[in-house]
Design an enzyme around this catalytic site. Structure first.
Site, PDB file in Angstrom:
ATOM      1  N   ASP A 282       1.265   4.198  -9.535  1.00  0.00           N
ATOM      2  CA  ASP A 282       0.814   3.829  -8.206  1.00  0.00           C
ATOM      3  C   ASP A 282      -0.593   4.417  -8.023  1.00  0.00           C
ATOM      4  OD1 ASP A 282       2.585   3.491  -5.044  1.00  0.00           O
ATOM      5  OD2 ASP A 282       0.577   2.897  -5.657  1.00  0.00           O
TER       6      ASP A 282
HETATM    7  C1  GLC Z   1      -0.483   1.658  -2.618  1.00  0.00           C
HETATM    8  C2  GLC Z   1       1.011   1.444  -2.593  1.00  0.00           C
HETATM    9  C3  GLC Z   1       1.504   0.452  -3.594  1.00  0.00           C
HETATM   10  C4  GLC Z   1       0.457  -0.628  -3.773  1.00  0.00           C
HETATM   11  C5  GLC Z   1      -0.723   0.026  -4.440  1.00  0.00           C
HETATM   12  C6  GLC Z   1      -1.872  -0.970  -4.650  1.00  0.00           C
HETATM   13  O1  GLC Z   1      -0.773   3.009  -2.477  1.00  0.00           O
HETATM   14  O2  GLC Z   1       1.833   2.594  -2.688  1.00  0.00           O
HETATM   15  O3  GLC Z   1       2.745  -0.070  -3.121  1.00  0.00           O
HETATM   16  O4  GLC Z   1       0.957  -1.678  -4.561  1.00  0.00           O
HETATM   17  O5  GLC Z   1      -1.209   1.153  -3.719  1.00  0.00           O
HETATM   18  O6  GLC Z   1      -2.377  -1.390  -3.442  1.00  0.00           O
END
Ligand code: GLC
Length: 746
Positions: A282
């Protein structure tokens, strides 16, 4: 520079000449890896966001475009549009080996057409509809140069304080697993390689929804048995649906951050489940292991993450800055790098990006998928089917307020959300243009359907979240002048979603005070509640005769709500999550254990598991939702009182529509394993059927149960059956009481 024909193309030509119809992406990836330098391999593990700061903090960055040209960026996120993606892809194709990038985006509940938030869609309990929603989102997104969505979010959530409860399928593992499959199938369609198919991404692996205190990003601490029993199955379901990618989660699990958690990523996901796709971290989660206190620096973090099975680094730059040195220092074996690179390259081959890096950059398709009227029509359909009727009590005249007549002479529309537009999209609708004129407000939706002879009196009444009551007088006068009052209250759209945990779930600001003042006018009130989570509204529940939970319904919210208000659609939504009476009850969920001292009833406080100041039961239970008509479920029969290995139990039940409207009902089947080698839940959802019944119509439903349906994880984390006595319940919520018994024999 002398251009050599890379071995890859030669391999492909040979394979093609040899008459093999479809090249083997694994072989193609192997051939390409053999040509790659270590720098080029590390480049494939590196993902950058565009500078469109929409889903996380952008790290101040040097020249991304040069790095893309040098083959140091395997993927980008937060880039949409044929022109922008083509431009960046052209840079990537200037790299020595011409390796294309993958473009990812959070296509969570729609793209150019926004659908209800995932928690709202789940309330439809209509898996085909949920799949179609993802299918349309993929069709739109792929026309805009996107070939990877960071969805479905399949985190089980039992704590509505957690803002991301809006993004998943609620509290139940069985329902959440079915929804996970439906969403993966929807996004991936007929398979990668089709130009309208995008890679799905099961996230956030794992147990992110169990954050202590419901506080986003907080620690998770639970038994491995509970992890396997409740939180992992929806991810396994996604693997069974052939999900292309996984995203790990920010949280630590029992002290080990998910990003470096070998148990879940290597032992379970890539081991037991034999997952062949790739895992993206993430946003920045690799680097965040320093803050976790699990890595001493980015070198340490990169080592722990890659060795634990995190294949791609989203935005932390730990891989870019450290992997080469780690390999040279012997801390990371080149085989680990090659395995991660291969998983990513295989997906690029499967997507057809090597055949044509610009296949998702078709201006005609992009135009066709902009403001597509069929997609808008679907948004209205799934919107109305996501609405849950919580209450519709008869007034003193014996009649229920809903459905309203379109000829109602004067309707007062009061509340801060009636004229909202973008708010109806809720959180995670980042791909929607700022053109809010395309969004049907709740005010507009009602106006569209009221008869020309009717009149609307509108008053905002108050803001969402402050103490300003200066609008009360106007609202009270509006109510007094009307025959019926509809109020639209709730949260702001950005009060749920990522980093939006709340300790107080009551209606924000002075909204409940406004509601009470309007109630005092004596005018009949219909209440619409808009939120991305269960709210607490006990006074309204006890005093307002008709209440609809409208979540955030998307681009067609106003029309969908009006369809239900005026009875063009008879609501059939069912809650995918328990609604607490107070925050003090949280976590609250239907499939809890019985304890050694269960309370006999709501008043039993005598040395039992109960609060001295409140009932144990939720305000509204999992699976609950009313209809404008009435359904009677009866005549529960089992094909036998025994279920043995290799056999199945057939369950039949009658359902009759005894009311005055045609309508749909969701008939739910629960079981209870009375004795186990570990304690077992008082109820577990094991089946449901949604059906339409005309008024006066009766149907017989059939369910089947097999021993496989009754397996669970014992204390040794083995997924097993245990012989014993079961109770079986059928009804229209988790309060189902129509009961039968059977014995499982092995
Ligand atoms: C965010 C979220 C995740 C998302 C990623 C890209 O922090 O936790 O769910 O897909 O970043 O935007």
């Amino acid at each position: 520079m002398k251009k050599t024909i890379p071995l890859l193309i030669l391999t492909f030509i040979c394979l093609s000449i040899s008459g093999q119809k479809k090249a083997n992406p694994e072989l193609q990836a192997d051939a390409l890896i053999r040509q790659m330098t270590l720098d080029e391999k590390i480049g494939q593990l590196n993902q950058y966001s565009s500078d469109w700061e929409s889903t996380g903090k952008i790290t101040a960055e040097g020249d991304k475009e040069t790095q893309i040209r040098q083959g140091k960026v395997g993927s980008m996120l937060n880039v949409t549009g044929v022109d922008k993606t083509r431009k960046l892809q052209e840079l990537a194709m200037q790299s020595r080996l011409h390796i294309p990038m993958i473009f990812g985006l959070d296509v969570i509940h729609g793209f150019r057409t926004t659908f209800p938030i995932p928690l709202g869609e789940t309330a439809s309990w209509d898996l085909a509809l949920i799949e179609k929603s993802a299918r349309i989102a993929a069709t739109e997104a792929s026309a805009y140069g996107v070939q990877w969505t960071f969805a479905p979010m399949v985190d089980i959530a039992r704590d509505p304080r957690w803002g991301r409860v809006m993004e998943g399928a609620g509290e139940d593992t069985y329902l959440g697993s079915l929804v996970a499959k439906a969403r993966v199938h929807g996004f991936q369609g007929n398979g990668l390689g089709n130009v309208d198919a995008i890679m799905a991404c099961a996230k956030h692996f794992a147990a992110y929804g169990a954050a202590i205190g419901g506080r986003d990003y907080n620690s998770v601490d639970m038994s491995l048995r509970q992890l396997n029993e409740t939180y992992l199955p929806p991810f396994k379901a996604a693997v069974e649906a052939n999900v292309a990618t996984f995203m790990n989660s920010f949280n630590d699990i029992n002290g080990i951050p998910a990003t470096a958690n070998k148990y879940i990523q290597r032992d379970i996901l890539k081991g037991q489940w034999n997952f062949k796709g790739f895992v993206v971290s993430d946003w920045g989660s690799i680097g965040e292991m320093i803050a976790h206190g699990y890595a001493k620096d980015s070198y340490d973090a990169a080592m722990k993450a890659i060795n634990a099975g995190s294949d791609m680094d989203m935005e932390s730059r730990c891989y870019r800055n450290n992997l080469k040195q780690l390999v040279q220092d012997g801390k990371v074996d080149i085989s680990v790098i090659d395995e991660a690179v291969k998983r990513i390259l295989v997906k690029k081959f499967e997507l057809g990006l090597f055949d044509d890096p610009y296949r998702f950059c078709n201006a005609a398709r992009e135009k066709k998928q902009t403001n597509n009227p069929e997609n808008r029509a679907f948004a209205r359909e799934i919107g109305k089917k996501s609405i849950v009727l919580l209450k519709n009590e008869p007034l003193s005249n014996g009649k229920t307020l809903l459905p309203l007549s379109k000829q109602t002479k004067t309707v007062a529309l009061i509340g801060p959300l009636f004229k909202a537009t973008k708010a109806n999209h809720g959180f995670w609708s980042i791909a929607f243009p700022d053109d809010s004129t395309r969004i049907i407000s709740q005010y507009q939706g009602i106006k569209n359907q009221l008869d020309k002879s009717s009149s609307i009196v509108y008053a905002k009444g108050c803001n969402i979240n402050d103490n300003d009551k200066t609008g009360f007088a106007e609202a009270i006068n509006a109510a007094k002048s009307a025959d019926v009052v509809i109020m639209s209250l709730g949260e702001a759209a950005d009060m749920s979603g990522e980093a939006k945990s709340k300790s107080n779930l009551q209606l924000p600001g002075v909204q409940e005070e406004l509601l009470k003042e309007i109630y005092k006018t004596g005018k009949p009130v219909v209440l619409l509640l808009n939120a991305g989570r269960p709210l607490i509204f006990n006074w309204a529940s006890d005093n307002i005769p008709s209440i609809l939970y409208t979540w955030w319904l998307g681009t067609e919210a106003g029309n969908a709500i009006a369809d239900v208000l005026f009875g063009d659609y008879n609501p059939a939504g069912k809650l995918p999550i328990s609604f607490p009476r107070t925050e003090g009850q949280i976590p609250i969920y239907y499939n809890h254990f019985n304890t050694g001292r269960p309370a006999k009833d709501e008043n039993d406080k005598n040395y039992v598991s109960a609060y001295i100041d409140l009932q144990n039961s939720p305000k509204y239970p999992f699976g609950y939702g009313l209809s404008y008509t009435k359904f009677d479920i009866s005549n529960l029969k089992l094909s036998s009182d025994k279920l043995s290995s290799g056999n199945k139990l057939t369950v039949t039940v009658d359902i009759a529509n005894t009311g005055n409207y045609d309508g749909e009902e969701v008939v739910q089947l629960y079981v209870r394993d009375l004795v186990g080698s570990v304690v077992r839940p008082v109820k577990e959802l094991k089946g449901f059927q949604k059906l339409m019944l005309k008024k006066g119509e009766t149907k017989q439903l059939t369910f089947t149960l097999t021993p496989e349906d009754l397996k669970f994880f014992n204390n040794e984390i083995q997924y097993i059956n245990e012989a014993g006595d079961y109770e079986l319940f059928v009804g229209n919520s988790s309060d189902a009481s129509l009961k039968a018994n059977f014995k499982l024999t092995l």
